[in-house]
Design an enzyme around this catalytic site. Structure first.
Site, PDB file in Angstrom:
ATOM      1  N   GLY A  41       0.968  -1.423   0.006  1.00  0.00           N
ATOM      2  CA  GLY A  41       0.288  -0.322  -0.177  1.00  0.00           C
ATOM      3  C   GLY A  41       0.717   1.280   0.113  1.00  0.00           C
ATOM      4  N   CYS A  43       1.759   3.063   2.801  1.00  0.00           N
ATOM      5  CA  CYS A  43       2.855   3.423   3.797  1.00  0.00           C
ATOM      6  C   CYS A  43       4.337   2.593   3.467  1.00  0.00           C
ATOM      7  CB  CYS A  43       2.432   2.133   5.137  1.00  0.00           C
ATOM      8  SG  CYS A  43       3.105   1.856   6.305  1.00  0.00           S
ATOM      9  N   GLY A 270      -4.455  17.144   4.320  1.00  0.00           N
ATOM     10  CA  GLY A 270      -4.549  16.066   5.292  1.00  0.00           C
ATOM     11  C   GLY A 270      -5.303  14.690   3.824  1.00  0.00           C
ATOM     12  N   HIS A 444      21.188   4.190  32.770  1.00  0.00           N
ATOM     13  CA  HIS A 444      22.519   4.969  32.400  1.00  0.00           C
ATOM     14  C   HIS A 444      23.585   4.790  31.648  1.00  0.00           C
ATOM     15  CE1 HIS A 444      24.456   8.898  33.511  1.00  0.00           C
ATOM     16  NE2 HIS A 444      25.502   8.169  33.690  1.00  0.00           N
TER      17      HIS A 444
END
Length: 465
Positions: A41, A43, A270, A444
């Site tokens: 598609g 995407c 849009g 960390h």
């Protein structure tokens, strides 16, 4: 010739359609996908993936110019636009081929052609070789959407582009106008501005990235302007006058119309759902402003017909479509632990520079919903890893319900926040409270430590600020 029969026929093979088909096949349902253009598609072929490939090129280009900051030398820095585009298209092709492999592996029948639904339980597919008739116990509509075009601002592929032309440019814009500052508009503005285009963004709302938290939008605007973009808010492009090699835009701002000249315009105002030609109205499927009306389980109200992804309305996100595809496949297969998607639990990501990501309610929306809230914030400049990366600009913001400690929303801007946001998404899914997050040990040095500090700040326990 008798119609081929399937348990499930999926019309459209985007991130909703192909995922729905694979999950249906995994559950033992005979499944067929009908696709009129490209597997994967919009995407994979013209949206999410190729834009990220191009943005990565611009990101590396930007970093190359900062080489001296890192004690490095880089001379003669330049880009090759056709090569950038070629890399993007090859990546899109690779992933489209990957979808084909996955469908084949899961024994999903693929028919390339344009599908329509002449009657309940029937799909007719117009192919290069004629028309194929299919019978289906269940039909999943996953036809996606396309760019919206406003009267007088229509794309021509030469001077005025939509996303397809912007992804395969024949030239580098020198003076660029981007109409619309949602994710699509801002990502293209970021790409072309980084490569040197003089970029102006026009937004009809009162801020850029208008769906984001107001504080994040304001931060983004300052960052974009620092990069050289011109941002026009509460402005509207009323007219485009086209001439050879130039476009004159009539922009209304502050009640007055200004004329600005550009050589390229990208329209990103849009999308509209691909509902045409499916025979939906005659079947009794309700369509509201080009989107199929569904319930929380993507049922259309017509027995055996479902709609997922962009055609089923906001949020228009690939990951929402994929999750809906899985949900509907499991619903059809009769699984009894199927849960509907909660729109507020779906993260939104924008891959501009700096990146923007969010999930849940904004501060304003939380107040509007009647919550008494606690808000925490932490800046990138207070994080050791961000400073070491040379990415000290950004912030993380968290919104909690003051009474229950529920995480109502999280909002981020800065390096790699599109990767960080999933931590809060998981937290919401597990109904994590502020206490759980505060007691979690974050590694960390990482950027994720800022997620912890933002929570601590909401409860006046922040350490590094």
């Amino acid at each position: 010739m008798a119609a081929k029969s399937f348990d499930v026929v999926v019309i459209g093979s985007g991130p909703g359609g192909y995922v729905a088909a694979i999950r249906a096949a995994q559950l033992g349902l005979s499944t067929c996908v009908v696709e009129r253009e490209h597997l994967g598609g919009i995407c994979l072929n013209w949206g999410c993936i190729p834009t990220k490939a191009m943005l990565r090129s611009s990101e590396v280009f930007h970093l190359m110019h900062r080489a001296k900051e890192f004690g490095l030398k880089a001379d003669g820095i330049d880009y090759d636009l056709p090569a950038v585009v070629d890399r993007s298209r090859k990546i899109a092709g690779q992933l489209s081929g990957g979808v084909q492999h996955l469908l084949k592996k899961n024994k999903v029948t693929v028919i390339m052609g344009e599908g329509t639904i002449p009657s309940k339980g029937k799909v007719s597919v117009k192919t290069d070789k004629g028309t194929e008739e299919l019978a289906a116990k269940s039909i999943i509509l996953a036809t996606g959407a396309r760019a919206r075009e406003l009267p007088g601002l229509e794309a021509d592929g030469e001077l005025v582009w939509t996303y397809k032309a912007a992804l395969t440019p024949s030239r580098m814009p020198k003076k660029l106008l981007v109409i619309g500052s949602g994710a699509i508009g801002i990502e293209f503005a970021s790409f072309y501005n980084t490569l040197g285009a003089d970029t102006t963004v026009v937004e009809v709302m009162d801020r850029v990235l208008p769906v984001e938290d107001e504080e994040i939008s304001a931060f983004a605007k300052k960052s974009f302007e620092k990069q050289g973009m011109t941002i026009m808010q509460k402005a509207m492009v009323k007219q485009l006058d086209r001439a050879k090699g130039k476009v004159t835009a009539h922009i209304e701002v502050g009640g007055k119309v200004e004329k600005h000249e550009f050589d390229t315009v990208i329209s990103a105002v849009g999308i509209v759902g691909n509902v045409e030609g499916l025979n939906l109205e005659k079947l009794g499927v309700k369509v509201d402003r080009t989107h199929v009306v569904t319930d929380e389980f993507c049922r259309t109200g017509v027995e055996g017909i479902y709609a997922i992804g962009d055609i089923a309305g906001a949020p228009w996100l690939a990951h929402k479509a994929s999750h809906e595809g899985v949900m509907v496949a499991e619903l059809i297969a009769g699984k009894n632990d199927v849960h509907p998607i909660k729109p507020n639990s779906i993260a939104g990501c924008t891959y501009c520079h700096p990146q923007v990501a969010s999930v849940g309610l904004t501060e304003a929306a939380a107040k509007e919903a009647g919550h008494e809230i606690k808000v925490g914030k932490f800046p990138f400049i207070g994080n050791g890893k961000a400073i070491a990366l040379g990415e000290p600009e950004g912030m993380i913001k968290t919104v909690f319900d003051a009474k229950t400690g529920e995480l109502l929303g999280a909002h981020m801007i800065g390096a790699e926040v599109t990767e960080l946001i999933q931590g809060y998404v998981v937290g919401q899914a597990l109904e994590t409270t502020e206490e759980d997050l505060m007691h979690t040990v974050f590694p960390h040095p990482t950027l994720s430590e800022m997620m912890h500090e933002s929570v601590l700040d909401a409860y006046d326990r922040v350490i590094h600020m």
